[in-house]
Design a protein around this motif. Structure first.
Motif, short mmCIF file in Angstrom:
data_model
loop_
_atom_site.label_atom_id
_atom_site.label_comp_id
_atom_site.label_asym_id
_atom_site.label_seq_id
_atom_site.Cartn_x
_atom_site.Cartn_y
_atom_site.Cartn_z
N GLN A 588 -21.86 59.81 -83.70
CA GLN A 588 -20.63 60.54 -83.44
C GLN A 588 -19.73 59.77 -82.47
N LYS A 591 -18.14 56.94 -84.39
CA LYS A 591 -17.05 57.42 -85.24
C LYS A 591 -15.81 57.71 -84.42
N ALA A 592 -16.02 58.33 -83.27
CA ALA A 592 -14.87 58.65 -82.43
C ALA A 592 -14.19 57.39 -81.93
N ALA A 594 -14.28 54.42 -83.36
CA ALA A 594 -13.62 53.75 -84.48
C ALA A 594 -12.34 54.46 -84.87
N ALA A 595 -12.34 55.79 -84.78
CA ALA A 595 -11.13 56.54 -85.12
C ALA A 595 -10.01 56.25 -84.13
N GLU A 596 -10.37 56.11 -82.86
CA GLU A 596 -9.35 55.77 -81.88
C GLU A 596 -8.76 54.39 -82.12
N GLY A 598 -8.54 53.03 -85.07
CA GLY A 598 -7.99 52.97 -86.41
C GLY A 598 -8.85 52.20 -87.38
N HIS A 600 -12.67 51.89 -89.73
CA HIS A 600 -13.75 52.64 -90.36
C HIS A 600 -14.99 52.56 -89.48
N PRO A 601 -15.76 53.64 -89.36
CA PRO A 601 -16.94 53.57 -88.48
C PRO A 601 -17.90 52.46 -88.84
N SER A 604 -16.90 49.13 -87.19
CA SER A 604 -16.76 49.08 -85.74
C SER A 604 -17.94 48.37 -85.13
#
Length: 1480
Positions: A588, A591-592, A594-596, A598, A600-601, A604
């Motif tokens: 998690q 994912k967070a 990688a989302a920050e 921009g 894909h998880p 990262s």
């Protein structure tokens, strides 16, 4: 070193949360935090007191020797902390420091504009920072101090806001700069604490936090703001903006965990304990959060209060109903409220460093809570009180243990405030220590009472769970238990309380090893008791009140302490729970992150940075300075706890000596045996789960080396650990195919990612010790290997070499590559190839980078080689080259193998199947006892038969012995007339080249030389001939191509008996090559040897060597037939638009001497107009880069007479396609011919019963195939094409018309003539239907060969002529079919008022004899005008008398064999090719 978040003295630390504001780089933020952490302990005497009279409750002047401990961190992930405030106020950050980088902000501002003013003078920048600070105040409303530090700010030019603190750069700072700033922050904190304390004092009580049923948000941003609002504070002060007590009303949920009580913790001195009191439920029986448990319903009778207002009303009700007596409910409530407020105030004094005041308040709180039977707050006050005492002891102060911590005797059921200690006693309880003996005695007394005190604290929590509604959350209880256990463990290890132990407890410093001279009568809890206490603090799986970080931190602390206690099995279970909680949290977080960013998880890889924040306050006892190293050590320890142990693998990553020692082979066999024995040691599924969890953690980090290592370990553990037989289906791993592929991808992806990122990925050990399953000598690819031949083979070779025309269907034993010899014999100094058998029992490919056979002698050298791919779940043979250096007997005992992604190591040869079967008593399953396994292995490999206590049969390593002979003479190619052994020619062209072979030996001659050839067309032909699905037509084409036009052949008639090469001599060979389609390569095999006697004297066997000369060919297309079509021509043949007679004569005179005939010349001079003809269209394309001249010879008749043949010559430009029309007489083939089977040029293919190769082919399809074949052969017989290059290259050749000649049934219908010819004509007749020989007037006008114009209502006769071309009689039935032309079918057949026929349209005709003609007249008249088409059909009625014997002959093939394909054909039908059209 970071501070321990679960230290017993953690309530004495002030949490400080540092958050970046604006543009701050991570490296710069770390540097700023480290500067602050250097001043994390502040003396109260260095703090300036607040000048406000109402804010000096926590004035530092009251106790200058006190210390404020800062716990500075950049993260705060305790999501349940707001719910525990003010019960445990130390959990939340009371100070929020926003950090801004003046240099970074100034650099950003410069990039955005061209201005060069300083940042300090920019009001907009300060406004932005103020907005950022305001956001921090909104996000963390429960914090008491909010400040913004502007680091690296130059000397100011403008005044900063009050909440801003300028921090100069490090080079401009003094040694006390940061300390002064932290003292200023402490002053603000003490002032805000005063406001907060007054708010608490104005309240009547403080609520106890309770277990919550819903999940808590994980993370700082989602946890703090949501729980620090006004709703989380007391009802009486909810409207105050600051310093309110955020007591949360948790209405639902049960206890998550309770301690497991042991006999050593019996509360003998507790006045509230009774003999009949039930003990708290154990961890096993603790219900999950939010569930209903019947056992607890009988214990907890009182309803849960729903709000603060209800509780106030209940208190008021008790006050009025029960009065104010010492035993009244109102008095108990007042005592509870007073105790709770005193406890919180005491906790604030503890945080403020004023420990004497904290002891005073907490002592009163303990007494009041005891009087009000408030077990939870009594336990918490005692907890804080113990922390105060330890802090005083650590600071070297003299103190006295309050009486409330001592065991008490039975007292009245209720206590009042008058029983609390006097203020004078409390005021003198702490003083600066001056007497070491008194201090030592005090420490000894404290150490003596600490176990009982800690037990009383935990027992009070248990009592609250059992007898009251005040059930604190599981997190608070578990962490309190861990803190107590850590303190007990420190006492149990040291057996005393001195400065070193106190330093370890307060600061986390390393505690020195215990002294063996310590003798103390104090009995501390044993390690098993402490372990039992810890197990009661474990979070229950599936508990909703636990967040991931809380669960992991708690379990990590428990595991670390269990490791110190030596409880490794319990520690293993706890570590397994840590993995179960750690993996989803890491995923998690990734994912967070990688989302920050921009991303894909899966892409990262930012977590690869091994930098760790040394200032983090949550540091595991197992922690390391490096995240990857710490996690790897943790996972390695976990695997060892569950019996996952790496086997001994000698030679990993090192090259073994050559020759190798036998002990190395035995060690490798022992390693393979350990892999097999590990299969039966411990629960396998549990091992798989642990390794899967390890892989998931490494992937979530991501840790490439960890993924690589644990994927390999899982593959090894799940492998069969056996050497199955080739026929056995066992040996499959215990993992599913998808998981095996995922693990293999983990290995490859980890290596690829490491190479891409420039990281040094450590290679792992290969997972199967039984990799090498066999080794054998392979001489098939060696040009110098010895070949064994029998004497008859020489006779066959002589016969084939002496014949000019070769038969490709006679086997030539020398026209092939040498086969492996049964008895391996090698020649010293020459390259030899070994076949090494590798097994891959997994469902994915294995790439072998290198493999080298090793022997017991230093006489074998292996050159470099290319990587080899071994397919999934198979044993695969890999050829490996080596060079023996000297003669003798060579013994190969193993192979050095390098698998991609794995270390290079030595593998023994396990040629025999082997598998370890578990003994019923487990006597052969001792994977960790290497000595016993070695003894068993040695006993299994010896021939002595003696009875052993452990029946055992280990794997046996095989070896290969090879005889090496001295050097032998050999031939080599000295000269090849074609450069680079390459010949370029056109299709149909012939070329000659020569080869010169020389004998490299100077003392041995070659008296036997045999020459044979193979080429790609022969190989393809042989492969095609071996196919069972090959049709007869294709078989004939292959046989014809190999027989008539061999690709390579020797020129000259010299017998092979005369071919020999003297020592150091040479021999030249002239060879001819024919360009044909599919010729890409060829081999010229020269078998040679020294017999030393006549060929007739050879007794049994002889040996030769074979010299293979590969030649590459490039056959380019010359003229290729791209398309063939056959269209019918009208009969009788008519030409239109012919030139006049004069022109024709002039043209003919010009072409009389020409060598070619044009199409018009052929039509005018060669064709018979009365013979049916068709037009053959050949589309020839010139694929060569220059113009080619085509010479096409056409035979117009079936007989090859020069007078009936014409020659057509055309020039075809490069790349052009030219259509050549050729008028051909239509061909008639009898039924015997077209139904004859397709011949075979190979006698071996002749069969007695001729049927289709494909049993599913119908007789009709077979008859059509045969008919197509014979008509195609007739066309090819009449065509002969040659081409010549118009350039001065001298190239000439044959045009291959056979390859592109594709005949379809439509073409056959235009080419062939039927057995019965049907012709219709119209004659004039009288009214009786009789023909009028000289009609007058002429009423029938013929306008075309098959078209007439007639009047209506006049009789005419339709004459139908039938001609039998076959050699058998036919009994026909004539059927006439008149229709109205150009009309729909229903209209075209409606002729009853338009046409009148005298007679019938269908009538039998007399038998047509061979070559006989029959005329049938039909009289009719036309009644209506129109166009009428007359068609005719002849159908065979039956066989005439005596004809059955003649028809039976058609069922015989030309060879006289029975042809089952055409046994039954049915009645035949013939249709008129042309209709007779009548226009009325």
């Amino acid at each position: 070193m970071g501070l321990d978040a679960l230290s017993f003295t953690v309530p004495a630390r002030v949490k400080v949360l540092v958050i970046p504001v604006g543009h701050v780089k991570q490296s710069r933020l770390g540097a700023f935090v480290r500067r602050l952490q250097q001043q994390n302990v502040i003396r109260l005497g260095d703090i300036s007191p607040d000048g406000r009279a109402d804010e000096n409750m926590f004035s530092p002047l009251a106790f200058p020797d006190g210390l404020v401990h800062y716990d500075i961190s950049t993260s705060f992930s305790d999501s349940s902390s707001p719910n525990l405030v003010p019960f445990e106020i130390y959990r939340i950050p009371l100070v929020i420091i926003g950090v801004a980088d003046a240099r970074e902000i100034h650099a950003v501002q410069k990039r955005q504009s061209d201005r060069s003013e300083d940042l300090e003078d920019d009001a907009s920048t300060l406004e932005d920072l103020s907005i950022g600070l305001g956001r921090l105040q909104d996000d963390y409303p429960s914090a008491l101090v909010h400040q913004l530090f502007l680091f690296d700010r130059e000397p100011p030019t403008a005044k900063l806001p009050n909440s801003f603190i300028a921090v100069p750069p490090k080079e401009l700072s003094r040694s006390t700069t940061i300390k002064t700033i932290m003292c200023d922050v402490a002053a603000l904190l003490l002032a805000e604490m005063a406001s907060y304390a007054r708010t608490l004092q104005s309240s009547s009580t403080v609520e106890t936090p309770r277990a919550k049923a819903t999940n808590q948000a994980n993370g700082v941003g989602s946890a703090l703001p949501a729980h620090m609002q006004d709703s989380s504070r007391p009802a009486s002060v909810a409207e105050r903006p600051r310093s309110a007590s955020p007591a949360i009303d948790l209405r639902h949920g049960h206890r998550m965990s309770m301690p497991v009580q042991s006999s050593s913790f019996a509360d003998e001195n507790d006045p509230n304990s009774t003999s009949g009191a039930a003990s708290p439920p154990s961890r096993v029986r603790t219900p999950p959060n939010g569930t209903e448990v019947p056992e607890l319903e009988t214990i907890t009778k009182s309803p849960i209060r729903n709000s603060s207002l209800d509780r106030v009303r209940a208190i008021s009700h008790d006050r009025h109903s029960d009065g104010f007596g010492p035993n009244s409910a109102g008095e108990r409530e007042r005592n509870r409220g007073k105790a709770r407020i005193n406890t919180v105030i005491g906790a604030l004094y503890l945080l403020a460093g004023r420990w004497p005041d904290a002891i005073k308040e907490l002592t009163n709180g303990v007494a009041s809570a005891r009087a009000g039977s408030d077990y939870v707050w009594q336990a918490k006050a005692m907890d804080y009180l113990l922390v105060c005492l330890l802090m005083c002891a650590w600071a070297g102060m003299q103190f006295r243990i309050p009486d409330v911590l001592q065991p008490v005797v039975e007292r009245p059921s209720s206590k009042s405030a008058k029983h609390s200690p006097s203020n004078s006693q409390l005021e003198n309880s702490v003083a600066k220590s001056t007497d070491e003996e008194k201090r030592s005695a005090t420490l000894q007394a404290l150490a003596t009472t600490l176990p009982d005190m800690l037990h009383n604290i935990l027992n009070l929590y248990s009592r609250a769970y059992t007898f009251t509604d005040d059930k604190i959350p599981a997190l608070s209880y578990s962490q309190s238990t861990i803190r107590c256990a850590k303190l007990l463990n420190a006492l149990e290890v040291s057996h005393r309380l001195n400065d070193d132990v106190l330093r370890h407890i307060v600061t986390g410093a390393q505690m020195p090893p215990p002294s063996t001279k310590v003798s103390n009568s104090v009995s501390y809890p044993s390690k098993s008791d402490i372990a039992s206490l810890l197990m009661g603090a474990c979070p229950i799986a599936g508990g909703d009140s636990w967040s991931a970080d809380e669960r992991i931190a708690t379990l990590a602390a428990i595991a670390a302490l269990l490791s110190e206690l030596g409880c490794h099995r319990k520690k293993a279970l706890i570590m397994k729970d840590i993995l179960s909680s750690l993996t989803p949290a890491l995923v998690q977080a990734r994912k967070a992150g990688a989302a920050e960013m921009g991303l894909h998880p899966a892409a990262s890889l930012s977590a690869l940075d091994t930098h760790i924040d040394r200032g983090s306050s949550i540091t595991s006892s197992l922690g390391s300075d490096n995240v990857e190293k710490g996690i790897r050590a943790f996972l390695h320890l976990l695997c060892q706890s569950f019996g996952i142990i790496e086997p001994t693998s000698p030679g990993n990553g090192t090259t073994p000596p050559n020759p190798i020692d036998q002990g190395m082979v035995e060690s490798a066999v022992l390693a393979a045996l350990q892999q097999a024995t590990n299969k039966f040691y411990g629960p396998q599924e549990l091992k798989y789960d642990i390794l899967r969890a390890c892989i998931n953690v490494c992937e979530a980090l991501p840790d490439l080396n960890g993924v690589l290592h644990y994927s390999s370990v899982l593959l090894r553990i799940a492998g069969s650990g056996m050497a199955p037989s080739p026929q056995s289906s066992s040996g499959y791993p215990d993992l599913e195919m998808e998981e095996q592929l995922r693990l293999a991808n983990n290995v490859s992806r980890s290596l690829s990612a490491a190479q891409h990122l420039g990281l040094a990925a450590t290679e792992t050990n290969y997972w199967d010790g039984f990799l090498v399953r066999g080794i054998d000598l392979d001489a098939t690819h060696s040009s110098n290997s010895l070949i064994t031949h029998a004497k008859p083979e020489l006779e066959i070779a002589q016969a084939l070499n002496n014949n000019v025309k070769k038969n490709p269907f006679i086997h030539n034993p020398f026209a092939k590559k040498p086969a492996a010899s049964v008895e391996p014999v090698l020649v010293a100094g020459e390259v030899v190839s070994f076949n090494i058998v590798l097994q891959n029992l997994y469902d994915f490919d294995m790439v072998v980078d290198s493999i080298k056979p090793v022997s017991d002698r230093a006489s074998l050298v292996s050159p470099s080689q290319q990587p080899v791919v071994v397919g999934p779940y198979r044993t695969q043979t890999i050829p490996v080259s080596a060079i023996p250096k000297s003669s003798g007997v060579l013994k190969i005992t193993g192979c050095q193998v390098k698998v991609r992604g794995c270390k290079e190591r030595l593998f023994p040869i396990f040629s025999q199947p082997w598998a370890l079967h578990a003994d019923a008593k487990g006597r052969n399953l001792q994977p960790h006892d290497h000595k016993i396994i070695g003894e068993q292995l040695a006993g299994a490999n010896t021939s002595e038969k003696k009875k052993s206590a452990r029946p055992f049969c280990g794997p046996v390593a095989a070896s290969l012995s090879i005889k090496i002979i001295e050097r032998q003479p050999q031939l080599f190619v000295k000269y090849l007339s074609q450069p680079q052994a390459f010949i370029m020619l056109l299709n149909g062209e012939r070329k000659t080249f020569s080869i010169t072979v020389q004998n490299a030996s100077v003392d041995v001659s070659s008296d036997l030389v045999l020459i044979s050839f193979t080429d790609s067309t022969t190989t393809h032909m042989q492969q095609a001939l071996a196919s069972k699905e090959l049709s007869a037509h294709e078989l004939y084409e292959f046989e014809l191509s190999g027989t008539m036009q061999p690709a390579i052949q020797r020129k000259g008639s010299c017998s092979i008996d005369r071919l020999s090469i003297d020592p150091a001599g040479e021999m030249s060979l002239d060879l001819e090559v024919f360009g044909k389609s599919g010729l890409t390569s060829g081999n010229i095999y020269i078998d040679y040897g020294f017999l030393g006697k006549r060929r007739s004297d050879i007794e049994d066997k002889f040996y030769t060597r074979q010299l293979s000369v590969p030649v590459s060919f490039s056959v380019n297309e010359s003229l290729e037939l791209t398309r063939v079509d056959i269209i019918p021509l009208p009969s009788p043949f008519e030409t239109t638009n012919r030139p006049s007679n004069g022109r024709r004569s002039e043209k003919r005179s010009r072409d009389e001497d020409a060598k070619t005939n044009t199409f018009s010349n052929i039509v005018d001079n060669k064709l018979d107009p009365d013979t049916p003809h068709c037009l053959l269209l050949l589309d020839l394309r010139n694929s060569w880069h220059s113009m080619l001249t085509l010479t096409l010879k056409v035979d117009l008749l079936t007989t090859s007479s020069p007078t009936n043949s014409v020659s057509i010559e055309n020039n075809i430009a490069s790349g052009a396609t030219q259509r050549i029309p050729i008028p051909l007489p239509r061909i008639y083939l009898s039924q015997d011919t077209i139904h004859s089977p397709i011949p075979s040029l190979d006698p071996a293919n002749k069969r007695q019963f001729v049927v289709s190769i494909n049993s599913k082919t119908s007789p009709e399809a077979e008859r059509l195939a045969r008919e197509t074949f014979w008509y195609r052969e007739e066309i090819l017989k009449r065509l002969d094409a040659k081409w010549t290059d118009t350039a001065d290259t001298g190239r000439t050749g044959l045009a291959d018309l056979r390859r592109g000649m594709q005949i379809t049934p439509h073409m056959i219908s235009a080419l062939k003539l039927d057995d019965v010819a049907i012709d219709m004509s119209l004659v004039q007749a009288d009214q009786h239907g009789q023909e009028i020989s000289s009609p007058s007037p002429q009423i029938v006008h013929q306008i075309a060969s098959d078209k007439y114009i007639v009047p209506t209502s006049r009789f005419m006769t339709l004459r139908t002529t039938l001609y039998n071309r076959s050699s058998l009689p036919i009994q026909p039935l004539l059927r006439l079919q008149p229709i109205l032309a150009n009309q729909a079918q229903d209209v075209a057949l409606d002729l009853h008022r338009k046409l009148l026929v005298n007679g019938t349209l269908q009538q039998p005709v007399s038998i047509l004899q061979p070559k006989e003609t029959v005329i049938v007249d039909t009289s009719f008249l036309v009644l209506a005008k129109g166009t009428y088409d007359w068609g005719a059909t002849v159908e065979e009625i039956s066989l005439a008398k005596g004809e059955k014997e003649m028809v039976g002959a058609r069922k015989r093939a030309r060879t006289g064999e029975m042809d089952l394909t055409i046994e039954h054909q049915g009645r035949r039908v013939w249709n008129a090719e042309r209709k007779c059209t009548i226009i009325a």
